[in-house]
Every structure is written in structure tokens, then in C-alpha cells.
Design a protein around this motif. Structure first.
Motif, PDB file in Angstrom:
ATOM      1  N   PHE A  40       0.829  -1.205   0.000  1.00 18.80           N
ATOM      2  CA  PHE A  40       0.000   0.000   0.000  1.00 18.80           C
ATOM      3  C   PHE A  40       0.866   1.259   0.000  1.00 18.80           C
ATOM      4  O   PHE A  40       0.593   2.220  -0.728  1.00 18.80           O
ATOM      5  CB  PHE A  40      -0.919   0.002   1.217  1.00 18.80           C
ATOM      6  N   ARG A  41       1.923   1.231   0.788  1.00 15.78           N
ATOM      7  CA  ARG A  41       2.798   2.404   0.872  1.00 15.78           C
ATOM      8  C   ARG A  41       3.472   2.699  -0.457  1.00 15.78           C
ATOM      9  O   ARG A  41       3.522   3.847  -0.903  1.00 15.78           O
ATOM     10  CB  ARG A  41       3.853   2.191   1.960  1.00 15.78           C
ATOM     11  N   VAL A  42       3.985   1.664  -1.119  1.00 16.15           N
ATOM     12  CA  VAL A  42       4.712   1.913  -2.358  1.00 16.15           C
ATOM     13  C   VAL A  42       3.765   2.321  -3.483  1.00 16.15           C
ATOM     14  O   VAL A  42       4.097   3.173  -4.313  1.00 16.15           O
ATOM     15  CB  VAL A  42       5.586   0.699  -2.746  1.00 16.15           C
ATOM     16  N   LEU A  43       2.564   1.741  -3.528  1.00 20.21           N
ATOM     17  CA  LEU A  43       1.585   2.167  -4.528  1.00 20.21           C
ATOM     18  C   LEU A  43       1.229   3.646  -4.342  1.00 20.21           C
ATOM     19  O   LEU A  43       1.117   4.399  -5.314  1.00 20.21           O
ATOM     20  CB  LEU A  43       0.323   1.316  -4.429  1.00 20.21           C
ATOM     21  N   SER A  44       1.055   4.043  -3.093  1.00 20.38           N
ATOM     22  CA  SER A  44       0.737   5.440  -2.806  1.00 20.38           C
ATOM     23  C   SER A  44       1.874   6.357  -3.243  1.00 20.38           C
ATOM     24  O   SER A  44       1.647   7.431  -3.823  1.00 20.38           O
ATOM     25  CB  SER A  44       0.468   5.621  -1.305  1.00 20.38           C
ATOM     26  N   PRO A  83      14.045   7.449  -4.732  1.00 22.09           N
ATOM     27  CA  PRO A  83      13.243   7.060  -3.559  1.00 22.09           C
ATOM     28  C   PRO A  83      12.996   8.207  -2.581  1.00 22.09           C
ATOM     29  O   PRO A  83      11.900   8.337  -2.037  1.00 22.09           O
ATOM     30  CB  PRO A  83      14.077   5.945  -2.917  1.00 22.09           C
ATOM     31  N   GLU A  84      14.007   9.041  -2.373  1.00 18.83           N
ATOM     32  CA  GLU A  84      13.845  10.158  -1.442  1.00 18.83           C
ATOM     33  C   GLU A  84      12.731  11.101  -1.887  1.00 18.83           C
ATOM     34  O   GLU A  84      11.953  11.593  -1.066  1.00 18.83           O
ATOM     35  CB  GLU A  84      15.157  10.935  -1.317  1.00 18.83           C
ATOM     36  N   SER A  85      12.645  11.336  -3.183  1.00 17.60           N
ATOM     37  CA  SER A  85      11.698  12.319  -3.700  1.00 17.60           C
ATOM     38  C   SER A  85      10.250  11.871  -3.566  1.00 17.60           C
ATOM     39  O   SER A  85       9.333  12.693  -3.632  1.00 17.60           O
ATOM     40  CB  SER A  85      12.008  12.634  -5.168  1.00 17.60           C
ATOM     41  N   VAL A  86      10.018  10.563  -3.399  1.00 17.59           N
ATOM     42  CA  VAL A  86       8.642  10.060  -3.270  1.00 17.59           C
ATOM     43  C   VAL A  86       8.370   9.525  -1.867  1.00 17.59           C
ATOM     44  O   VAL A  86       7.397   8.810  -1.639  1.00 17.59           O
ATOM     45  CB  VAL A  86       8.345   8.972  -4.333  1.00 17.59           C
ATOM     46  N   GLY A  87       9.241   9.889  -0.916  1.00 15.89           N
ATOM     47  CA  GLY A  87       9.015   9.504   0.466  1.00 15.89           C
ATOM     48  C   GLY A  87       9.378   8.079   0.809  1.00 15.89           C
ATOM     49  O   GLY A  87       8.903   7.530   1.814  1.00 15.89           O
ATOM     50  N   ARG A 122      23.930   2.954  -6.589  1.00 15.49           N
ATOM     51  CA  ARG A 122      22.989   3.767  -5.810  1.00 15.49           C
ATOM     52  C   ARG A 122      21.674   3.011  -5.650  1.00 15.49           C
ATOM     53  O   ARG A 122      21.110   2.525  -6.627  1.00 15.49           O
ATOM     54  CB  ARG A 122      22.755   5.098  -6.523  1.00 15.49           C
ATOM     55  N   PRO A 123      21.178   2.872  -4.408  1.00 14.17           N
ATOM     56  CA  PRO A 123      19.957   2.098  -4.208  1.00 14.17           C
ATOM     57  C   PRO A 123      18.795   2.631  -5.050  1.00 14.17           C
ATOM     58  O   PRO A 123      18.576   3.840  -5.164  1.00 14.17           O
ATOM     59  CB  PRO A 123      19.675   2.271  -2.720  1.00 14.17           C
ATOM     60  N   ALA A 124      18.071   1.717  -5.643  1.00 13.10           N
ATOM     61  CA  ALA A 124      16.887   2.040  -6.429  1.00 13.10           C
ATOM     62  C   ALA A 124      15.695   1.323  -5.820  1.00 13.10           C
ATOM     63  O   ALA A 124      15.839   0.404  -5.001  1.00 13.10           O
ATOM     64  CB  ALA A 124      17.079   1.609  -7.884  1.00 13.10           C
ATOM     65  N   LEU A 125      14.506   1.741  -6.203  1.00 15.94           N
ATOM     66  CA  LEU A 125      13.311   1.020  -5.794  1.00 15.94           C
ATOM     67  C   LEU A 125      13.236  -0.268  -6.603  1.00 15.94           C
ATOM     68  O   LEU A 125      13.189  -0.238  -7.836  1.00 15.94           O
ATOM     69  CB  LEU A 125      12.066   1.875  -6.026  1.00 15.94           C
ATOM     70  N   VAL A 126      13.254  -1.396  -5.922  1.00 11.14           N
ATOM     71  CA  VAL A 126      13.262  -2.716  -6.549  1.00 11.14           C
ATOM     72  C   VAL A 126      11.895  -3.362  -6.336  1.00 11.14           C
ATOM     73  O   VAL A 126      11.406  -3.419  -5.204  1.00 11.14           O
ATOM     74  CB  VAL A 126      14.378  -3.594  -5.943  1.00 11.14           C
ATOM     75  N   HIS A 127      11.285  -3.861  -7.400  1.00 12.35           N
ATOM     76  CA  HIS A 127       9.959  -4.479  -7.307  1.00 12.35           C
ATOM     77  C   HIS A 127      10.019  -5.803  -6.566  1.00 12.35           C
ATOM     78  O   HIS A 127       9.194  -6.095  -5.703  1.00 12.35           O
ATOM     79  CB  HIS A 127       9.386  -4.678  -8.717  1.00 12.35           C
ATOM     80  N   GLY A 128      10.966  -6.655  -6.921  1.00  9.10           N
ATOM     81  CA  GLY A 128      11.162  -7.911  -6.214  1.00  9.10           C
ATOM     82  C   GLY A 128      10.472  -9.115  -6.826  1.00  9.10           C
ATOM     83  O   GLY A 128      10.822 -10.255  -6.508  1.00  9.10           O
ATOM     84  N   THR A 144      11.491  -3.163  -2.229  1.00  7.55           N
ATOM     85  CA  THR A 144      12.390  -2.591  -1.225  1.00  7.55           C
ATOM     86  C   THR A 144      13.369  -1.674  -1.956  1.00  7.55           C
ATOM     87  O   THR A 144      13.225  -1.442  -3.159  1.00  7.55           O
ATOM     88  CB  THR A 144      13.137  -3.704  -0.461  1.00  7.55           C
ATOM     89  N   LEU A 145      14.346  -1.149  -1.256  1.00  6.71           N
ATOM     90  CA  LEU A 145      15.443  -0.431  -1.892  1.00  6.71           C
ATOM     91  C   LEU A 145      16.605  -1.398  -2.062  1.00  6.71           C
ATOM     92  O   LEU A 145      16.928  -2.148  -1.143  1.00  6.71           O
ATOM     93  CB  LEU A 145      15.883   0.764  -1.047  1.00  6.71           C
TER      94      LEU A 145
END
Length: 342
Positions: A74-78, A147-151, A201-207, A233-234
Motif C-alpha cells: 500500500f505504501r509503495v503504490l501510494s 526514492p527520497e523524492s517520493v518519500g 545507488r539504491p533504487a526502488l526494486v519491485h522484487g 524494497t530499496l
């Protein structure tokens, strides 16, 4: 599909007034139909007074620590709602387990096409490369999100992503282990000794980025929504790329269909090197290192996930009738990973 009266049914009488109170515009009566997929978190289509929603919940029973994290989904979709990454809209998260027996969230219903076979036999041959191009561009767009820019700057731990993941999925596998599988033991020994030491650099990873977790537009080779963010996750974005490319190496027959042994040129499916080249071009990368490790880890993680499904099936808590078939994938997946060890 399964009946609403199955052991994994929803308590519609409790759910309806709750959603009427917490979800603007939601009105009963409600008809719920369970989606055929969703080995991990059972998922339902809700029809309510002409509007459609999707509900995704944790399964009942005892859960492994950190598994079935619908609150993270829910958090990542938001967070991704205002980015170029196509996702469903996250409407409401319920953390009160008394409502239906576990955590759940409600998101928008996104119509479109879902393909279970990466050969894309349902579409014209000449269009298949365009579908794959859309998949790769969607993945590259995800990995370009800051990731920082989207919380989501705190969405994962610092340090070597692959090392942490190997440790995590080894623990998850051990917690769900039902018998000794020699190829899994070999991977548990080999992977920690060959983890890449350099971390980008860490990225948002779907998994869990695979073709059946994507909804495509009905009328175009375009990804409309990326589904199933439970494992997000990152971390190292190459994990997602390798996980998707497993479809080129998985057998053409089985619970998860792959393209192993298929004539990809005849099918109009790009080769692995073409997929990697497109991804590198989109992200400005010169090359991809440690590719065999990334692939071997991907097979290992999928095998660990399958073992978890097997364990839940034996306990009677699996969300799909195909759970025992998924459980039989563990050793074959581990053997595919063994082919990559050097």
C-alpha cells in the motif's frame, strides 16, 4: 476463480459497512470474486454498486516474519502514484485484523490484459517486440525513480543488497523447509561467497517483476499497471532485471511458463542481450556485471518463495489450489540456478 464460500472467503457482512465508512463513494451490496492467482496474498475483485475495486489481504494462519507485507504494498503504490511508473491507485489500508481476520488494502481495478506465457501467443508476432520494449522501459522507469523524492528513502536497509537478500531468503527457506534438497544446499553455500561487493545507488526494486504481474492496455503494447509489490524494497536494480530474464531460461511447460528451448526469433521475442542492451541504453549504463550471480540468485529466491507456498499448502493455509504444484518447483528451480555457478 473460487467460490465466496471457500475457506479463504471474505466476511462480506463485516467488510461492506467498514468500507462504506472508510472509502468515499463505496456502497453495497458487494459481490466478491477471488482471482485465480495470488499465491502469497489472496486477492479479490469487489463489485459494489457499479464500481469495481480490488482487495488484497494477508492469508490467514501463522505467517513468516516480514512476509505478506500488504502494508508495504500500500505504501509503495501510494508513493508511485505521481511518477511515470504505471500502478493501481491505493485507496485504503485496514490494519484492524478484526474486520476480516487479517490486514488488507483496497486499490483501483485496472482493466486490461494479463499474459501468463512470455511467448505472448495471444498477440501478433510482429507486436511482441513492442510488448517487451514496453516491459523493459517500465522497469527502467521504476529504477530511475528517486526514492527520497517520493518519500521512500527509508524503504530499505543500507548496505550490500544482495548479501542481505541471500541471508533473508536463506532464513525464509529454512523456516519453510520440509526436506533436504541438495541443489538448494549448494546455492546456500555458493551465493554468499560470490556476492558482488560493489553496490550501485539504491533504487526502488519491485522484487517479483515478471510478465504475469503486469497489466497491459487492451489496445496497445503498453504496460498499464505493475502488480504485486509485496517484495519491493530499496536495493540493486539488477535483481529485477535478472528476475524478469528468468523467463528466457524457465521450461516452456510448468506452473510458471518460460521460453527455454523455444525459437525466440520465430516467436518474435528479443534475445537476452537485446533486453540488456535496451535497459542499459535507457538507464545510461555501459554494461552489466555479475550477471550469472544475479540470475542464480533470482532462481534461488523464486525457489525459496515456492518452498514457502509448499509449506503453507501442507499447513492448509495456501491461497491457491495450485499451491502443491508450486511446491514441486523448488528443486527444478534450484537445478537451473546450479547451471550458472562457476
Amino acid at each position: 476463480m473460487t467460490s465466496e464460500r471457500s475457506s479463504q472467503s471474505l466476511d462480506i457482512d463485516r467488510l461492506t459497512p467498514y468500507l462504506e465508512q472508510h472509502l468515499p463513494g463505496f456502497r453495497g451490496p458487494v459481490h466478491a470474486t477471488k482471482f485465480a492467482g495470488g499465491q502469497s496474498n489472496p486477492t479479490w475483485l469487489l463489485d459494489a454498486q457499479g464500481s469495481r475495486y480490488v482487495l488484497r489481504r494477508q492469508p490467514p494462519g501463522t505467517l513468516l516474519k516480514s512476509a505478506h507485507a500488504v502494508d508495504r504494498e500500500f505504501r509503495v503504490l501510494s508513493a508511485l502514484a505521481q511518477t511515470p511508473v504505471p500502478v493501481a491507485r491505493a485507496w485504503h489500508l485496514c490494519q484492524d485484523r478484526e474486520i476480516i481476520g487479517s490486514l488488507f488494502y483496497v486499490m483501483s481495478y485496472e482493466p486490461g490484459r494479463i499474459f501468463w506465457n512470455p511467448a505472448l501467443l495471444e498477440v501478433d508476432r510482429d507486436a511482441r517486440r513492442d510488448y517487451y520494449a514496453s516491459i523493459v522501459s517500465t522497469l527502467a522507469a521504476l529504477h530511475e525513480v528517486d526514492p527520497e523524492s517520493v518519500g521512500l528513502g527509508d524503504y530499505g536497509r543500507a548496505g550490500n543488497y544482495f548479501q542481505r537478500q541471500v541471508e533473508l531468503w536463506t532464513k525464509q527457506y529454512r523456516a519453510a523447509e520440509t526436506e533436504r534438497i541438495a541443489p538448494m544446499e549448494a546455492l546456500i553455500d555458493w551465493l554468499p561467497a560470490h556476492c558482488p561487493t560493489h553496490s550501485p545507488r539504491p533504487a526502488l526494486v519491485h522484487g517479483d517483476f515478471r510478465i504475469d504481474n503486469l497489466i497491459f492496455a487492451d489496445d496497445a503494447p503498453r504496460v498499464r499497471a505493475v502488480l504485486d509489490w509485496e517484495l519491493s524494497t530499496l536495493g540493486n536494480p539488477l535483481a529485477d532485471l535478472a528476475y524478469f530474464c528468468m523467463c528466457l531460461r524457465l521450461p516452456s511447460k510448468g506452473h510458471i511458463t518460460g521460453l527455454r528451448g523455444q525459437d525466440r526469433n520465430a516467436l518474435g521475442i528479443p534475445e537476452e542481450e537485446d533486453i540488456l542492451a535496451q535497459y542499459c541504453a535507457l538507464r545510461g549504463l555501459s554494461d552489466i556485471g555479475n550477471w550469472n550471480f544475479c540470475l542464480a540468485f533470482s532462481f534461488f529466491r523464486l525457489a525459496s518463495i515456492a518452498q514457502g507456498v509448499k509449506a503453507r499448502a501442507l499447513q492448509g493455509n495456501a491461497s491457491s489450489a495450485d499451491a502443491h504444484e508450486v511446491g514441486r518447483m523448488v528443486e527444478p528451480l534450484a537445478r537451473l540456478a546450479e547451471e550458472l555457478l562457476a
